[in-house]
Write a protein that holds these residues in place. Structure first.
Motif, PDB file in Angstrom:
ATOM      1  N   VAL A  78      46.945  35.016  46.294  1.00  0.00           N
ATOM      2  CA  VAL A  78      45.590  35.416  45.912  1.00  0.00           C
ATOM      3  C   VAL A  78      45.597  36.837  45.352  1.00  0.00           C
ATOM      4  CG1 VAL A  78      43.279  35.908  46.780  1.00  0.00           C
ATOM      5  CG2 VAL A  78      44.485  33.860  47.548  1.00  0.00           C
ATOM      6  N   GLY A  79      46.360  37.735  46.000  1.00  0.00           N
ATOM      7  CA  GLY A  79      46.443  39.104  45.502  1.00  0.00           C
ATOM      8  C   GLY A  79      47.027  39.178  44.106  1.00  0.00           C
ATOM      9  N   ALA A  80      48.094  38.413  43.859  1.00  0.00           N
ATOM     10  CA  ALA A  80      48.696  38.406  42.519  1.00  0.00           C
ATOM     11  C   ALA A  80      47.719  37.841  41.498  1.00  0.00           C
ATOM     12  CB  ALA A  80      49.981  37.589  42.538  1.00  0.00           C
ATOM     13  N   ALA A  81      46.984  36.785  41.872  1.00  0.00           N
ATOM     14  CA  ALA A  81      46.009  36.202  40.950  1.00  0.00           C
ATOM     15  C   ALA A  81      44.916  37.210  40.606  1.00  0.00           C
ATOM     16  CB  ALA A  81      45.400  34.942  41.568  1.00  0.00           C
ATOM     17  N   VAL A  82      44.465  37.955  41.595  1.00  0.00           N
ATOM     18  CA  VAL A  82      43.420  38.956  41.347  1.00  0.00           C
ATOM     19  C   VAL A  82      43.938  40.046  40.414  1.00  0.00           C
ATOM     20  CG1 VAL A  82      42.039  40.765  42.428  1.00  0.00           C
ATOM     21  CG2 VAL A  82      42.198  38.513  43.500  1.00  0.00           C
ATOM     22  N   VAL A  83      45.158  40.507  40.650  1.00  0.00           N
ATOM     23  CA  VAL A  83      45.725  41.578  39.819  1.00  0.00           C
ATOM     24  C   VAL A  83      45.822  41.136  38.364  1.00  0.00           C
ATOM     25  CG1 VAL A  83      47.819  42.915  39.370  1.00  0.00           C
ATOM     26  CG2 VAL A  83      46.961  42.694  41.705  1.00  0.00           C
ATOM     27  N   PHE A  84      46.261  39.891  38.141  1.00  0.00           N
ATOM     28  CA  PHE A  84      46.426  39.412  36.766  1.00  0.00           C
ATOM     29  C   PHE A  84      45.085  39.034  36.129  1.00  0.00           C
ATOM     30  CE2 PHE A  84      50.815  38.809  38.176  1.00  0.00           C
ATOM     31  CZ  PHE A  84      51.507  39.264  37.069  1.00  0.00           C
ATOM     32  N   THR A  85      44.072  38.759  36.935  1.00  0.00           N
ATOM     33  CA  THR A  85      42.778  38.348  36.396  1.00  0.00           C
ATOM     34  C   THR A  85      41.877  39.525  36.084  1.00  0.00           C
ATOM     35  OG1 THR A  85      42.923  36.314  37.716  1.00  0.00           O
ATOM     36  CG2 THR A  85      40.766  36.866  36.801  1.00  0.00           C
ATOM     37  N   LEU A  86      42.031  40.624  36.808  1.00  0.00           N
ATOM     38  CA  LEU A  86      41.128  41.766  36.646  1.00  0.00           C
ATOM     39  C   LEU A  86      41.033  42.293  35.206  1.00  0.00           C
ATOM     40  CD1 LEU A  86      41.570  43.920  39.884  1.00  0.00           C
ATOM     41  CD2 LEU A  86      39.567  42.635  39.138  1.00  0.00           C
ATOM     42  N   PRO A  87      42.151  42.429  34.465  1.00  0.00           N
ATOM     43  CA  PRO A  87      42.001  42.927  33.079  1.00  0.00           C
ATOM     44  C   PRO A  87      41.112  42.043  32.214  1.00  0.00           C
ATOM     45  CG  PRO A  87      44.285  43.077  33.790  1.00  0.00           C
ATOM     46  CD  PRO A  87      43.568  42.294  34.847  1.00  0.00           C
ATOM     47  N   PHE A  88      41.226  40.725  32.382  1.00  0.00           N
ATOM     48  CA  PHE A  88      40.391  39.831  31.576  1.00  0.00           C
ATOM     49  C   PHE A  88      38.934  39.905  32.024  1.00  0.00           C
ATOM     50  CE2 PHE A  88      38.769  35.498  30.549  1.00  0.00           C
ATOM     51  CZ  PHE A  88      38.794  35.638  29.173  1.00  0.00           C
ATOM     52  N   VAL A  89      38.717  40.038  33.339  1.00  0.00           N
ATOM     53  CA  VAL A  89      37.343  40.193  33.835  1.00  0.00           C
ATOM     54  C   VAL A  89      36.724  41.464  33.272  1.00  0.00           C
ATOM     55  CG1 VAL A  89      35.927  40.532  35.899  1.00  0.00           C
ATOM     56  CG2 VAL A  89      37.799  38.861  35.927  1.00  0.00           C
ATOM     57  N   TRP A  90      37.504  42.558  33.261  1.00  0.00           N
ATOM     58  CA  TRP A  90      36.987  43.802  32.692  1.00  0.00           C
ATOM     59  C   TRP A  90      36.701  43.643  31.207  1.00  0.00           C
ATOM     60  CZ3 TRP A  90      38.293  46.995  28.727  1.00  0.00           C
ATOM     61  CH2 TRP A  90      37.626  48.229  28.679  1.00  0.00           C
ATOM     62  N   LEU A  91      37.567  42.938  30.494  1.00  0.00           N
ATOM     63  CA  LEU A  91      37.362  42.722  29.063  1.00  0.00           C
ATOM     64  C   LEU A  91      36.039  42.009  28.808  1.00  0.00           C
ATOM     65  CD1 LEU A  91      38.437  42.693  26.114  1.00  0.00           C
ATOM     66  CD2 LEU A  91      39.525  40.511  26.648  1.00  0.00           C
ATOM     67  N   ILE A  92      35.758  40.964  29.575  1.00  0.00           N
ATOM     68  CA  ILE A  92      34.499  40.238  29.400  1.00  0.00           C
ATOM     69  C   ILE A  92      33.307  41.136  29.738  1.00  0.00           C
ATOM     70  CG2 ILE A  92      33.132  38.287  30.223  1.00  0.00           C
ATOM     71  CD1 ILE A  92      35.706  36.770  30.693  1.00  0.00           C
TER      72      ILE A  92
END
Length: 305
Positions: free
Chosen positions: A44-58
């Motif tokens: 879950v931690g790895a998924a959050v780390v890799f997802t955060l940049p795209f969430v910020w982009l949106i």
């Protein structure tokens, strides 16, 4: 003979019973609960780390210009009109269509050509086969910068520079990576299927199209998705070969957006970020649509039976 080949294709590949597939491994059954919880938390931690940049982009693409680089992940104030402005500022529809056409052409070309070569390496046994296959794999060690100028000179002599043909036509000669991937998948198939079809009178092209091709569909889908993604995100080739803005693919168009509205432009970063989201979403949709077959192809490639 055709019916015999179709019966061979229809014969299921020997597989373990479904109940056995669902049975957990002995090591997993003995694993303490805290270790499993820690493993899940790590995922879950790895998924959050890799997802955060795209969430910020949106989030940043949905903010007004003066709030684009503010902290936080919530789009406040909310400005969805950024996408309308990005859509109207540049020919985004044309670039999306060009990327789709080039991506499909490149993916289909490399998938079919690589599958045909991989079938030859997997089925036929001839002197020097392993050496020749090693030479094919050795081509992966050549960086793109080494072949860039000779390739450009070839397309220039063919008078195809300035067109979209160089972006995909080179894939008609296959790719060493996909040849290796598909060959390993073909080696996992029982050879008896092909021998039975040969006894029934099937030709080599029939062995490939009617027998091997349907059985390696998951691996073909993996190669297609990989190459479509590579073509969709490729900027170097469009920079080299395309001059007309109407022929630009999406990465080349985003370079125009960055130059016009980003660095050295009007500093309208909300339009640049909105364009980045528009370029990313189609690949996410493609992956989710092909996820089941994609994971199956990755899991079974390399398993030699």
């Amino acid at each position: 003979m055709t019916a015999a080949v179709e019966r061979t294709v229809a014969a299921p590949v020997p597989a373990a019973p479904e109940a056995a597939e669902r049975r957990p491994a002995a090591g997993e059954a003995r694993r303490p609960v805290w270790q499993r919880v820690l493993f899940v938390l790590a995922l879950v931690g790895a998924a959050v780390v890799f997802t955060l940049p795209f969430v910020w982009l949106i989030s940043a693409s949905l903010r007004p210009r003066e709030y684009v680089f503010s902290t936080g992940f919530l789009p406040t104030p909310f400005a969805p009109e950024n996408y309308t402005e990005a859509w109207q500022a540049v020919p985004m529809v044309t670039w999306l269509f060009n990327s789709l056409v080039v991506g499909v052409a490149a993916a289909v070309a490399v998938t079919l050509s690589s599958a045909w070569v991989a079938f030859g390496f997997a089925y036929f046994r001839f002197p020097g086969r392993d050496v020749l296959f090693g030479l094919v794999l050795a081509t992966m060690m050549l960086p793109f910068a080494v072949t860039m100028i000779p390739t450009y000179l070839i397309w220039s002599e063919l008078r195809l520079t300035g067109t979209q043909v160089p972006l995909w036509a080179g894939n008609l000669f296959g790719s060493a990576f996909y040849i290796f991937l598909l060959r390993q998948f073909l080696l996992s198939l029982p050879r008896e299927y092909f021998e039975a079809a040969r006894v029934d009178g099937a030709s080599y092209p029939q062995l490939f199209w009617k027998l091997a091709f349907p059985l390696i569909r998951p691996a073909l889908l993996v190669a297609f998705v990989f190459e479509f993604k590579a073509s969709w995100t490729d900027l170097m080739k469009p920079l080299i070969y395309l001059r007309d803005e109407e022929l630009y693919t999406l990465p080349r168009g985003l370079k125009v957006v960055l130059d016009r509205f980003g660095y050295g432009g009007e500093q309208q970063w909300e339009i640049v970020l909105a364009g980045g989201v528009i370029a990313t979403v189609p690949m996410l949709v493609l992956f989710f649509l092909a996820q089941r077959h994609f994971v199956e192809g990755i899991a079974t490639t390399g398993r030699k039976g």
